[in-house]
Design an enzyme around this catalytic site. Structure first.
Site, PDB file in Angstrom:
ATOM      1  N   CYS A 238       0.857  -1.198   0.000  1.00  0.00           N
ATOM      2  CA  CYS A 238       0.000   0.000   0.000  1.00  0.00           C
ATOM      3  C   CYS A 238       0.889   1.243   0.000  1.00  0.00           C
ATOM      4  CB  CYS A 238      -0.933  -0.013   1.205  1.00  0.00           C
ATOM      5  SG  CYS A 238      -2.233  -1.254   1.091  1.00  0.00           S
TER       6      CYS A 238
ATOM      7  N   ASP B 157      -7.186   3.119   3.867  1.00  0.00           N
ATOM      8  CA  ASP B 157      -8.391   3.031   4.684  1.00  0.00           C
ATOM      9  C   ASP B 157      -8.255   4.102   5.766  1.00  0.00           C
ATOM     10  OD1 ASP B 157     -10.147   2.391   6.761  1.00  0.00           O
ATOM     11  OD2 ASP B 157      -9.763   0.234   6.677  1.00  0.00           O
TER      12      ASP B 157
END
Length: 285
Positions: free
Chosen positions: A163, A186
């Site tokens: 990520c 997120d």
């Protein structure tokens, strides 16, 4: 209100007000009950934190213990260069571990790989991290002090593609600045986590290189809030932030990056809203 509070609130409000819905797009992520983990997202977020003035921690909820686990993970990836879940004190990677107990050729595995680099002393073989540290000490004016975890040749062998995938380190005015590029984030589960751990990494690299701490610029490609997180996010952004200015103190004066330990880090002057209780946060996998 801290820098982190302000960025968190502004980004979350923009996602809720302007975000694109993932419904009907065939998302990969699922909740524990098997339901699609849909989300709303915005594209291309950039948040800048002046880490030299204030360590980026939100006060909207308690992050006093979370920061230790976040630093533990960054040391696991950058210092231990590990992909073995058993070598990580937190259990955030358990769900991604394969039968061999690793997360495949991801994160720390990539940093352990050695390449041939040009140096002032000729061609030397080292890994990306050691080369970045070499340049900070020997060629701080360089605009090529970078790392990259998104190795296309080995994506198929990773249990989860990175990520936070690349960094650039820049020395300006005697201060070390870090740009972090992240493909997806997120907001509830990872935003505070990533900013704290990379701000801590910036402080470590600055100490090792004999530089002052500058800014952390966090670039996020797909910045999202999962559907089941929206009520929790709304609770947070409506909460009363606390006035404080957190500081990260590194108690180990070492100039060797590989000597830092989790217990060397202490947060001072931090406080948080003690009325906010989120309970167990559902995690999309």
């Amino acid at each position: 209100m801290t820098q982190a509070d302000r960025h968190f609130i502004e980004t979350c409000k923009k996602i809720i007000e302007e975000g694109y819905s993932s419904e009907g797009t065939g998302v990969r992520t699922r909740w524990e009950d098997g339901a699609e983990a849909n989300y709303i997202s915005i594209v291309g977020v950039q948040n800048v934190y002046d880490v030299g003035k204030e360590f980026p921690m939100i006060t909207l909820r308690n992050n006093s213990k979370t920061v230790t686990r976040a630093i533990d993970e960054i040391l696991w990836i950058w210092q231990k260069k590990s992909n073995k879940v058993s070598e990580l004190n937190s259990h955030i990677w358990d769900q991604w571990a394969g039968e061999d107990g690793t997360i495949g050729k991801a994160y720390g595995y990539q940093f352990a790989q050695k390449y041939k680099f040009k140096t002032k002393e000729g061609i030397k073989e080292m890994d990306q991290i050691d080369y970045a540290l070499y340049l900070l000490k020997n060629d701080p004016a360089s605009r090529r002090i970078m790392t990259n975890l998104f190795n296309h040749a080995e994506l198929k062998d990773m249990n989860l593609e990175p990520c936070a995938y690349s960094t650039q380190w820049l020395v300006k005015g005697g201060k070390l600045h870090l740009i972090l590029n992240q493909r997806s984030q997120d907001m509830l589960a990872a935003n505070g986590w990533n900013t704290m751990q990379y701000a801590a990494l910036l402080c470590m690299f600055a100490q090792v290189a004999g530089l002052e701490v500058g800014t952390l610029t966090h670039n996020i490609g797909d910045c999202h809030i999962y559907d089941r997180h929206i009520p929790l996010i709304q609770k947070l952004i409506e909460a009363e932030p606390v006035e404080c200015s957190p500081k990260l103190v590194i108690k180990n004066p070492t100039k060797d990056f590989y000597e830092f330990k989790v217990e060397d880090f202490e947060i001072q002057d931090y406080d948080y809203n003690k009325e906010i209780k989120l309970g167990k946060i559902p995690v999309a996998i």
